[in-house]
Each structure stands twice: as C-alpha cells, then as structure tokens.
Design an enzyme around this catalytic site. Sequence first.
Site, PDB file in Angstrom:
ATOM      1  N   GLY A  12      -6.072  -3.394  -7.667  1.00 25.57           N
ATOM      2  CA  GLY A  12      -7.176  -2.479  -7.377  1.00 25.57           C
ATOM      3  C   GLY A  12      -6.668  -1.133  -6.883  1.00 25.57           C
ATOM      4  O   GLY A  12      -7.239  -0.085  -7.197  1.00 25.57           O
ATOM      5  N   ASP A  68      -7.308  -7.432   4.941  1.00 27.33           N
ATOM      6  CA  ASP A  68      -6.420  -8.288   4.149  1.00 27.33           C
ATOM      7  C   ASP A  68      -5.889  -9.473   4.958  1.00 27.33           C
ATOM      8  O   ASP A  68      -5.380 -10.440   4.387  1.00 27.33           O
ATOM      9  CB  ASP A  68      -5.244  -7.471   3.601  1.00 27.33           C
ATOM     10  CG  ASP A  68      -5.693  -6.488   2.533  1.00 27.33           C
ATOM     11  OD1 ASP A  68      -6.791  -6.669   1.973  1.00 27.33           O
ATOM     12  OD2 ASP A  68      -4.942  -5.528   2.261  1.00 27.33           O
ATOM     13  N   LYS A 116     -12.903  -8.542  -3.200  1.00 27.21           N
ATOM     14  CA  LYS A 116     -11.444  -8.482  -3.346  1.00 27.21           C
ATOM     15  C   LYS A 116     -11.022  -9.203  -4.641  1.00 27.21           C
ATOM     16  O   LYS A 116     -11.843  -9.441  -5.507  1.00 27.21           O
ATOM     17  CB  LYS A 116     -10.776  -9.090  -2.108  1.00 27.21           C
ATOM     18  CG  LYS A 116     -11.085  -8.319  -0.831  1.00 27.21           C
ATOM     19  CD  LYS A 116     -10.510  -6.917  -0.893  1.00 27.21           C
ATOM     20  CE  LYS A 116     -10.896  -6.090   0.303  1.00 27.21           C
ATOM     21  NZ  LYS A 116     -10.482  -4.691   0.192  1.00 27.21           N
ATOM     22  N   SER A 140       0.837  -1.221   0.000  1.00 30.71           N
ATOM     23  CA  SER A 140       0.000   0.000   0.000  1.00 30.71           C
ATOM     24  C   SER A 140       0.862   1.258   0.000  1.00 30.71           C
ATOM     25  O   SER A 140       0.559   2.231  -0.697  1.00 30.71           O
ATOM     26  CB  SER A 140      -0.885   0.033   1.252  1.00 30.71           C
ATOM     27  OG  SER A 140      -1.888  -0.921   1.163  1.00 30.71           O
ATOM     28  N   ARG A 148     -14.152  -6.436 -10.728  1.00 31.61           N
ATOM     29  CA  ARG A 148     -14.361  -5.749  -9.434  1.00 31.61           C
ATOM     30  C   ARG A 148     -15.035  -4.398  -9.668  1.00 31.61           C
ATOM     31  O   ARG A 148     -14.714  -3.696 -10.627  1.00 31.61           O
ATOM     32  CB  ARG A 148     -13.014  -5.564  -8.727  1.00 31.61           C
ATOM     33  CG  ARG A 148     -12.401  -6.897  -8.337  1.00 31.61           C
ATOM     34  CD  ARG A 148     -11.021  -6.730  -7.760  1.00 31.61           C
ATOM     35  NE  ARG A 148     -11.044  -6.066  -6.470  1.00 31.61           N
ATOM     36  CZ  ARG A 148      -9.940  -5.746  -5.798  1.00 31.61           C
ATOM     37  NH1 ARG A 148      -8.737  -6.024  -6.306  1.00 31.61           N
ATOM     38  NH2 ARG A 148     -10.019  -5.157  -4.626  1.00 31.61           N
TER      39      ARG A 148
HETATM   40  C1  S3P Z   1      -5.751  -0.980   0.108  1.00 30.12           C
HETATM   41  C2  S3P Z   1      -6.989  -0.920   0.690  1.00 30.12           C
HETATM   42  C3  S3P Z   1      -7.832  -2.097   0.912  1.00 30.12           C
HETATM   43  C4  S3P Z   1      -7.014  -3.375   0.862  1.00 30.12           C
HETATM   44  C5  S3P Z   1      -6.094  -3.409  -0.313  1.00 30.12           C
HETATM   45  C6  S3P Z   1      -5.121  -2.254  -0.289  1.00 30.12           C
HETATM   46  C7  S3P Z   1      -4.996   0.278  -0.105  1.00 30.12           C
HETATM   47  O1  S3P Z   1      -8.824  -2.147  -0.084  1.00 30.12           O
HETATM   48  O2  S3P Z   1      -7.862  -4.495   0.845  1.00 30.12           O
HETATM   49  O3  S3P Z   1      -5.331  -4.619  -0.325  1.00 30.12           O
HETATM   50  O4  S3P Z   1      -3.779   0.215  -0.340  1.00 30.12           O
HETATM   51  O5  S3P Z   1      -5.624   1.331  -0.015  1.00 30.12           O
HETATM   52  P1  S3P Z   1     -10.229  -1.351   0.063  1.00 30.12           P
HETATM   53  O6  S3P Z   1      -9.956   0.082   0.145  1.00 30.12           O
HETATM   54  O7  S3P Z   1     -10.993  -1.716  -1.184  1.00 30.12           O
HETATM   55  O8  S3P Z   1     -10.860  -1.892   1.296  1.00 30.12           O
END
Ligand code: S3P
Length: 428
Positions: free
Chosen positions: A93, A313, A340, A22, A121
């Site tokens: 994502g 996660d 996810k 992240s 997604r």
């Molecule tokens: C993330 C936020 C989460 C997490 C993803 C990474 C991020 O997703 O599940 O692995 O880096 O902002 P969501 O914001 O969809 O919950």
Amino acid sequence: MTEKVAPVKTLKGKLVSPPDKSISHRSALFAAISNEKSVIKNYSEAADPQSTLACLRQLGVEIQQQGMEVTIQGAGREGFKKPDEPLDCGNSGTTMRLLAGIVAGAGIECNMIGDDSLSARTMKRIITPLTEMGCKINGRDGTYAPLQIGAHRGIRGMRYPLPIASAQLKSAVLLTGLFGDEPTEVVEHVLSRDHTERLLELNTEPYGTGKIIRSSKADILPAQNYTIPGDFSAAAFWLVAGSIHQDAEIQLENTGMNPSRIAALEVLNQMGANILVVNPRSEGKEPAADLMISPAELKAIDLDPVLVPNCIDELPVLMVAMCFADGTSKITGAEELRHKETDRLSAMAEILKKAGASIEEKDDGMLIHGDPDFSPKPAIYPSWHDHRMAMAAAVLATRASGVSQVEDAECTAISYPDFWAHLKQISR
Ligand code: S3P
C-alpha cells in the site's frame, strides 16, 4: 508453506531489528525525485520495499543494489520516463499510495497494479484529493487498483485537512504538492508517522492538537545519504513475545525510535512490561536505540484512541499481549485495521478465538478479557497472506500447550524475511 510453531519454554538471545519498511520506501522515492546520487545503507530486503525499487526502475530511475546498500541516481521531478508495463506494487500500500502521489504529480501516463489484497484496498482516499489538485488519476469503480494515471494541465496547491489519520494519504498529498504551482498545506489533527516530513525536511507548524505540513515546488530535494534504522513494527513482535513468557531475555539491537511510531512501547509500559531502552542515538534523520525485554506481569489497559494511528501496525500483536494481561483490555477507534492487507480486526478475532481467548470483536476495536494463566490451544492459524497476522499468530503459538501451525507463513517476507529464523534462533 505452513510453519509449525512448538511451545517455547525460554526466549533468549540477541537480534538485530530488520531495516524499517516505511523509511526504506521513502528513502528510495525521495532519492528518485532528487537530482543527485544517493547512497542508502541498510535498505530493507523485504518484498514491499523491493516493490518500490522495481517500480522506480520501470520509471527509468537508475538503481544499483548490493545487498542492503542501494545507490540511486535521482531522475529529478521532471525526469521519469513513461513505463512500458503497469507499475506493479505487489502487496504494498505504501508503494502504491506514495508513488501515485509522485507519478500523478509529475503527470506520467501509467497504470498501477497490485496483488489481490492491494487491489481490494481503497485508493479513493488518495484519488479524491489528488484529483482536486489537478492530477489525472482514476481507479476501478473510482476506488480500487488498477489505477490509471495521465498527463495533467498543472497542479494546484491546496489546504487539505486530513479526513483520516493516515501517513500514506498525508504523504501522497505532500508529494503531489512538490509539483504544484502554489504550496500545499496538509492539516493533521491526529498525528501519524512523520517520516515523510522528517526525511524531506518539510516545513511544519504546530496546529491545535496536531500540525500543518507544507510542501511546494520550491522544496529542494537533497541527495538522501543515510543508514536506515531497524523497524520498530518488526521489533514489536519480540517486545510482546518477551513480555508474555516467564523465561525470556531478548536484546534487540538497532531499533527505530521515532516518537510517531513507538506508542506500542508506551502501551506495553502502561501494561507493566519490563522493557529497557539503551544506547539512544541518531541513525540518519531518525532516532534509534537498543531494547532489552524481560518477562512481566501484564495488566489490562483501556487504550487511548488517540494513540491508535501511532501503533496501528502493532495493534495485532498488542492484542496477543492483552490476552495474557490481568483484566479486560479495550481497543476503540481502530476501524482503520479493517483496511489493511486484510481486515485485521476480524482476522485477529478469528486467531484469538481459535486459541481459546475470551474476546469480543467490535466495529472499531475489541474487548479482550485477559488471563495471566492463559494457555492458548494449539491450532491451525490462517494468515490471509498478511505478514502481521502470521507473525502475531506465531507469537501467540509460542505460549500454546502443543504444536500449532501458521499457514502461508512465507508472507512474513513482506516486511520481515528473517522472522522465522529469528524465532528459532532465540527459542529453547
Ligand atoms: C505506513 C502507514 C500506515 C501503516 C503502513 C505503513 C507508511 O498506513 O499501516 O504499514 O509507511 O506510511 P496508513 O497510512 O494507511 O495508516
């Protein structure tokens, strides 16, 4: 590739947690919108953060990479070029949602694509607020990638109460807010990871059980020079592995300890885990520490749904821990797991059932009837090309009574390219 996982008697050794995924994404994106040159150390070599770098290069951002050190010459908010090809976000994502906030805010004409999983997604959650702010952004059926992004006539700031606890959605809106004529305020009732506000040093204010975060054109983006800490979400696999084995001693060096990321540690501690946090320190703008994990007699837990976004996660591997806990554990409020890389509630239900665990899948969670003497059946585990499914299945398989197999095991490279090597390194 299918990976064979043999039962493990002893888990012992020292590992360095891989760089945080992240934070890696954000460090590159925020360096790209700065006007200065940034040097980021310990940048993740995993596939997802590399997708972010590839997309930024397509937008004309100059990036040099030597192993885990990345130098980025910021293009500034106005400096991105229209890409010749669609921006390929791969499986990521975070790349798609955060970068969409930037390119749609900047009004760069482009398409954004992803692999089959990402294309299934929902992107509606970002399309709706970004459109309200004046962005030109649409997707297939108004919901899915490919996304089409176009030039706009100006971005309006807005006050946006988050309808779901999602750091990706929060970040997309705040990043578009950097291009707005008026400030944008995001109201977060249930807290999610705060790397965006922390790294961009955005103005935040407590608000009820949550907070308000503000972004605007006036926010100056300084060069982003720092070292990225290790990934707590990757470390979580070893926290559980060390806790469910009778003979284990795992030392995990350099693990990110951002309070908005470490609820899984709180959950494991409530379950009776033996995890020591040593050498707490700062790594860039984030807290980090080393962790020492020893075996534990785990007890079941009724997971507080407020903690879910903070351990979203880690929930799959926490479910593995719950199989070995005394009593029935209950997870509720975790419907987001279905959105996810794969539907992680149904995938984990299938994995745990194959192992012979006694579980009940619910719409928004799971009941897990744990047993400290649980001996998973050796099985062939699908991974649905989802890195966290493959790693959770592997941790489970280390306690099995025979050799198991994890299919499409190469998908661990999405977040943790050394996972299989690390597992072998500490297994006896
Ligand atoms: C993330 C936020 C989460 C997490 C993803 C990474 C991020 O997703 O599940 O692995 O880096 O902002 P969501 O914001 O969809 O919950």
